[in-house]
Design a protein around this motif. Structure first.
Motif, PDB file in Angstrom:
ATOM      1  N   THR A 159       0.862  -1.276   0.131  1.00 36.49           N
ATOM      2  CA  THR A 159       0.100  -0.043   0.003  1.00 36.49           C
ATOM      3  C   THR A 159       1.001   1.314  -0.173  1.00 36.49           C
ATOM      4  OG1 THR A 159      -0.201   0.656   2.385  1.00 36.49           O
ATOM      5  CG2 THR A 159      -1.613  -1.224   1.628  1.00 36.49           C
ATOM      6  N   SER A 160       0.258   2.276  -0.724  1.00 37.65           N
ATOM      7  CA  SER A 160       0.884   3.638  -0.657  1.00 37.65           C
ATOM      8  C   SER A 160      -0.332   4.552  -0.826  1.00 37.65           C
ATOM      9  CB  SER A 160       1.866   3.658  -1.767  1.00 37.65           C
ATOM     10  OG  SER A 160       2.306   5.025  -2.227  1.00 37.65           O
ATOM     11  N   ARG A 161      -0.168   5.769  -0.711  1.00 37.59           N
ATOM     12  CA  ARG A 161      -0.858   6.979  -1.150  1.00 37.59           C
ATOM     13  C   ARG A 161      -1.080   7.114  -2.552  1.00 37.59           C
ATOM     14  NH1 ARG A 161       1.032  11.252   3.217  1.00 37.59           N
ATOM     15  NH2 ARG A 161       3.021   9.912   2.744  1.00 37.59           N
ATOM     16  N   ASP A 162      -0.169   6.530  -3.144  1.00 36.19           N
ATOM     17  CA  ASP A 162      -0.164   6.669  -4.554  1.00 36.19           C
ATOM     18  C   ASP A 162       0.538   5.401  -5.117  1.00 36.19           C
ATOM     19  OD1 ASP A 162       0.433   7.065  -7.267  1.00 36.19           O
ATOM     20  OD2 ASP A 162       1.802   8.668  -7.066  1.00 36.19           O
ATOM     21  N   ARG A 163      -0.561   4.361  -5.736  1.00 36.69           N
ATOM     22  CA  ARG A 163      -0.163   3.032  -5.968  1.00 36.69           C
ATOM     23  C   ARG A 163       0.832   2.917  -7.003  1.00 36.69           C
ATOM     24  NH1 ARG A 163      -2.489   0.524 -10.222  1.00 36.69           N
ATOM     25  NH2 ARG A 163      -2.396  -1.542  -9.610  1.00 36.69           N
ATOM     26  N   THR A 164       1.013   4.044  -7.985  1.00 36.72           N
ATOM     27  CA  THR A 164       2.069   3.945  -9.111  1.00 36.72           C
ATOM     28  C   THR A 164       3.439   3.746  -8.495  1.00 36.72           C
ATOM     29  OG1 THR A 164       2.389   6.197  -9.265  1.00 36.72           O
ATOM     30  CG2 THR A 164       0.588   5.385 -10.722  1.00 36.72           C
ATOM     31  N   ARG A 165       3.584   4.270  -7.147  1.00 38.58           N
ATOM     32  CA  ARG A 165       4.972   3.966  -6.486  1.00 38.58           C
ATOM     33  C   ARG A 165       5.396   2.733  -6.266  1.00 38.58           C
ATOM     34  NH1 ARG A 165       3.783   8.503  -2.162  1.00 38.58           N
ATOM     35  NH2 ARG A 165       3.565  10.430  -3.295  1.00 38.58           N
ATOM     36  N   LEU A 166       4.311   1.819  -6.087  1.00 38.51           N
ATOM     37  CA  LEU A 166       4.496   0.558  -5.796  1.00 38.51           C
ATOM     38  C   LEU A 166       4.758  -0.456  -7.033  1.00 38.51           C
ATOM     39  CD1 LEU A 166       1.281   0.357  -3.446  1.00 38.51           C
ATOM     40  CD2 LEU A 166       3.543   0.227  -2.752  1.00 38.51           C
ATOM     41  N   LEU A 167       4.481  -0.198  -7.873  1.00 33.73           N
ATOM     42  CA  LEU A 167       4.624  -1.154  -9.179  1.00 33.73           C
ATOM     43  C   LEU A 167       5.780  -1.640  -9.339  1.00 33.73           C
ATOM     44  CD1 LEU A 167       1.846   0.826 -11.472  1.00 33.73           C
ATOM     45  CD2 LEU A 167       1.382  -1.007  -9.829  1.00 33.73           C
ATOM     46  N   PRO A 168       7.127  -1.025  -9.467  1.00 34.78           N
ATOM     47  CA  PRO A 168       8.184  -1.890  -9.547  1.00 34.78           C
ATOM     48  C   PRO A 168       8.330  -2.685  -8.295  1.00 34.78           C
ATOM     49  CG  PRO A 168       8.865   0.312  -9.505  1.00 34.78           C
ATOM     50  CD  PRO A 168       7.352   0.390  -9.167  1.00 34.78           C
ATOM     51  N   PHE A 169       8.184  -2.414  -7.385  1.00 32.96           N
ATOM     52  CA  PHE A 169       8.046  -3.410  -6.316  1.00 32.96           C
ATOM     53  C   PHE A 169       7.180  -4.706  -6.160  1.00 32.96           C
ATOM     54  CE2 PHE A 169       7.618  -4.383  -1.314  1.00 32.96           C
ATOM     55  CZ  PHE A 169       8.885  -5.210  -1.216  1.00 32.96           C
ATOM     56  N   GLU A 170       6.252  -4.478  -6.848  1.00 34.92           N
ATOM     57  CA  GLU A 170       5.071  -5.558  -6.817  1.00 34.92           C
ATOM     58  C   GLU A 170       5.632  -6.468  -7.788  1.00 34.92           C
ATOM     59  OE1 GLU A 170       1.046  -4.389  -8.026  1.00 34.92           O
ATOM     60  OE2 GLU A 170       1.015  -6.186  -9.392  1.00 34.92           O
ATOM     61  N   THR A 171       6.347  -5.875  -8.903  1.00 34.32           N
ATOM     62  CA  THR A 171       6.841  -6.756 -10.008  1.00 34.32           C
ATOM     63  C   THR A 171       8.004  -7.600  -9.440  1.00 34.32           C
ATOM     64  OG1 THR A 171       6.438  -5.037 -11.661  1.00 34.32           O
ATOM     65  CG2 THR A 171       8.359  -6.604 -12.073  1.00 34.32           C
ATOM     66  N   GLU A 172       8.887  -6.953  -8.455  1.00 35.25           N
ATOM     67  CA  GLU A 172       9.826  -7.638  -7.843  1.00 35.25           C
ATOM     68  C   GLU A 172       9.359  -8.792  -6.940  1.00 35.25           C
ATOM     69  OE1 GLU A 172      12.533  -5.258  -5.368  1.00 35.25           O
ATOM     70  OE2 GLU A 172      12.941  -7.185  -4.070  1.00 35.25           O
ATOM     71  N   ILE A 173       8.245  -8.576  -6.456  1.00 34.18           N
ATOM     72  CA  ILE A 173       7.702  -9.530  -5.286  1.00 34.18           C
ATOM     73  C   ILE A 173       7.195 -10.945  -6.193  1.00 34.18           C
ATOM     74  CG2 ILE A 173       6.004  -9.977  -3.715  1.00 34.18           C
ATOM     75  CD1 ILE A 173       8.200  -8.345  -2.423  1.00 34.18           C
ATOM     76  N   LYS A 174       6.625 -10.412  -7.293  1.00 31.63           N
ATOM     77  CA  LYS A 174       5.931 -11.365  -8.201  1.00 31.63           C
ATOM     78  C   LYS A 174       6.868 -12.282  -8.825  1.00 31.63           C
ATOM     79  CE  LYS A 174       1.771  -9.303  -9.414  1.00 31.63           C
ATOM     80  NZ  LYS A 174       0.827  -8.257 -10.360  1.00 31.63           N
TER      81      LYS A 174
END
Ligand SMILES: NC(=O)c1ccc[n+]([C@@H]2O[C@H](COP(=O)([O-])OP(=O)(O)OC[C@H]3O[C@@H](n4cnc5c(N)ncnc54)[C@H](OP(=O)(O)O)[C@@H]3O)[C@@H](O)[C@H]2O)c1
Length: 274
Positions: free
Chosen positions: A40-55
């Motif tokens: 989670t973040s106040r701006d979900r676009t900030r999370l997308l590279p990390f989401e890719t890393e977790i996947k």
């Protein structure tokens, strides 16, 4: 002792404030131990590279918007997390903010920002997520505290009040929800360098002063939290609740160290090594 004690396979964890800093390190540690993640973040676009890393680690992950100062945002994030994964097993209340100022300069707005984010936010995210945990009779809630949960520091009045409150909140919720199989603990880091405080660490004289007061003689590296967060999230901590686990290199043992020689009859400073 079996590895199952620290295995988080098939567990789902929410880590609030996982766009950077300690939240991101703790989320990564949980994923490596097997957990699927809600970032989670106040701006979900900030999370997308990390989401890719977790996947890429073979875990499922979803990035959701959350502002812990907004009630509606908390309810929306919780509903979305449950809709994606069906359940949530672990919550890490990491989202936080800080205002460093002499107490006389703290404004009404500073106080509200820090208390609303760190304390009120952690409570209402816990309440929203615990409803599902209680229904399933299983949950692990980890509130992020600080060394200021147990010691006073000048310049950190609002922050220390919020972190002291987190420690008390942890004990109250543990007592409330233990009967439903939900444990609530506080993980309290000491002095770690992150985005939130990087300016402080540019002052080498201050860093030297600080390290001298830490029994392990260095500041924390974010990875120093890996073991503690996995322990509190996993089967390994099943009979631990309401506790504050300080991961602080020992600074809470004596944040203000006596001067060498203090307490001697002569009052003269000692030449002995400390
Ligand atoms: N660093 C240390 O030495 C230390 C020591 C003890 C405790 N802590 C605590 O540990 C936590 C992480 O620290 P850090 O140093 O990694 O901090 P950080 O780099 O400033 O990160 C803070 C995180 O909180 C999120 N956040 C801030 N306000 C929010 C709000 N209103 N709603 C939702 N999310 C919000 C931010 O996400 P977005 O901006 O993307 O929304 C960000 O991901 C904080 O609670 C901090 O107080 C830190």
């Amino acid at each position: 002792m079996s590895n199952a004690l620290f295995d988080l396979s098939s567990r789902v964890a929410i880590v609030t404030g996982s766009s950077r800093g300690l939240g991101q390190y703790m989320a990564r540690a949980l994923a490596i131990a097997g957990a699927d993640l809600v970032l989670t973040s106040r701006d979900r676009t900030r999370l997308l590279p990390f989401e890719t890393e977790i996947k890429a680690l073979g875990r499922r992950a979803v990035s959701l918007e959350l502002d812990v100062r907004q009630r509606e945002s908390i309810d929306k994030m919780t509903a979305a997390a449950e809709a994606v994964f069906g359940h949530v097993d672990i919550l890490v209340n990491n989202a936080g903010s800080n205002v460093r100022k002499p107490a006389l300069e703290v404004t009404w707005e500073d106080w509200n920002l820090v208390l609303d984010t760190n304390l009120r936010g952690s409570f209402f995210v816990s309440q929203a997520v615990a409803r599902g945990m209680i229904a399933r009779r299983y949950g692990r809630i980890i509130n992020i505290g600080s060394v200021t949960s147990v010691a006073g520091y000048a310049g950190l009045a609002a922050y220390g009040a919020s972190r002291g409150g987190i420690r008390q909140l942890t004990m109250s919720l543990a007592d409330d929800w233990g009967q439903y199989g939900v444990t609530v603990n506080c993980l309290a880091p000491g002095w770690f360098q992150t985005e939130q405080n990087k300016v402080l660490y540019e002052n080498t004289e201050w860093v030297e002063y600080l390290c001298d007061r830490i029994p392990l003689k260095r500041t924390g590296q974010p990875r120093d939290l890996d073991g503690a967060v996995v322990f509190l999230a996993a089967e390994s901590s099943r009979y631990v609740t309401g506790q504050t686990l300080l991961v602080d290199g020992g600074i809470s043992t004596g944040a203000t160290r006596a001067l060498p020689g203090a307490g001697r009859a002569s009052g003269k400073p000692s030449a002995e090594p400390r």
